[in-house]
Design an enzyme around this catalytic site. Structure first.
Site, PDB file in Angstrom:
ATOM      1  N   CYS A  65      35.256  26.297  46.207  1.00 17.82           N
ATOM      2  CA  CYS A  65      36.297  26.985  45.441  1.00 17.82           C
ATOM      3  C   CYS A  65      37.442  27.226  46.402  1.00 17.82           C
ATOM      4  O   CYS A  65      37.353  26.839  47.578  1.00 17.82           O
ATOM      5  CB  CYS A  65      35.793  28.256  44.768  1.00 17.82           C
ATOM      6  SG  CYS A  65      35.330  29.587  45.891  1.00 17.82           S
TER       7      CYS A  65
HETATM    8  O1  LIG Z   1      38.378  30.981  45.358  1.00 18.65           O
HETATM    9  C1  LIG Z   1      38.051  31.137  44.206  1.00 18.65           C
HETATM   10  C2  LIG Z   1      36.928  32.029  43.832  1.00 18.65           C
HETATM   11  O2  LIG Z   1      36.268  32.540  44.945  1.00 18.65           O
HETATM   12  C3  LIG Z   1      38.797  30.469  43.106  1.00 18.65           C
HETATM   13  O3  LIG Z   1      38.941  29.120  43.412  1.00 18.65           O
HETATM   14  C4  LIG Z   1      40.130  31.165  42.944  1.00 18.65           C
HETATM   15  O4  LIG Z   1      39.870  32.460  42.469  1.00 18.65           O
HETATM   16  C5  LIG Z   1      41.046  30.419  41.996  1.00 18.65           C
HETATM   17  O5  LIG Z   1      40.527  30.496  40.722  1.00 18.65           O
HETATM   18  P1  LIG Z   1      41.510  30.411  39.466  1.00 18.65           P
HETATM   19  O6  LIG Z   1      42.204  29.088  39.566  1.00 18.65           O
HETATM   20  O7  LIG Z   1      40.555  30.501  38.312  1.00 18.65           O
HETATM   21  O8  LIG Z   1      42.427  31.565  39.581  1.00 18.65           O
END
Ligand SMILES: O=C(CO)[C@H](O)[C@H](O)COP(=O)(O)O
Length: 152
Positions: A65
């Site tokens: 992520c």
């Molecule tokens: O690092 C992360 C979680 O730990 C996610 O990748 C980050 O929050 C981005 O998510 P979104 O695109 O749904 O906002």
């Protein structure tokens, strides 16, 4: 080996990860943004990849992520999984050696493609330590999974 890979974002480094793993001869099963039709939420796709490891249908998983934190937290909620967030090769080596980690968690933000190669080289070269102290630590993690920790 068979490796499940998840990412909540379709980033170049996530694609490079799949390509580098396939280039190393691994059979890669993708989840999340890397596989249209699956849920791309980080908690969901990371757990899906981690469950493959717990079920034994994949030997290892790599969960990604943006920060790497959510992916590692979700993967570590799956009993039997030891996920390690690695931002450099030394950490990846230690995660395999001392933690017998079976899931590699990566930050899409911090991992460049050259760094990715270094991390994967270390991850796939290191082997779990046979030292009694290390095995005892890993066994204790397993006892935490069952809710019957062998020490307080
Ligand atoms: O690092 C992360 C979680 O730990 C996610 O990748 C980050 O929050 C981005 O998510 P979104 O695109 O749904 O906002």
């Amino acid at each position: 080996m068979r490796i499940s890979v998840s990412s909540d974002m379709d980033e170049p480094v996530a694609r490079a990860l799949v390509s580098q793993l396939r280039g190393r001869g691994h059979d890669v099963l993708t989840y999340g943004a890397l596989r249209p039709g699956t849920d791309p939420q980080w908690a969901v796709c990371s757990a899906a990849a981690a469950r493959d490891v717990a079920a034994g249908t994949s030997e290892q998983a790599v969960v990604c992520c943006w920060t790497g934190t959510g992916a590692s937290i979700a993967a570590n909620k799956v009993p039997g999984v030891r996920a390690a967030l690695c931002t450099d090769a030394y950490t990846a080596d230690g995660a395999r050696r001392w933690n017998d980690a079976n899931v590699l968690a990566l930050s899409l933000r911090l991992t460049s493609e050259p760094l990715l190669k270094e991390i994967l080289d270390a991850w796939f070269t290191a082997e779990a330590s046979p030292e009694a102290e290390d095995r005892r630590n890993v066994a204790h993690i397993a006892s935490l999974d069952t809710g019957r920790a062998d020490t307080p």
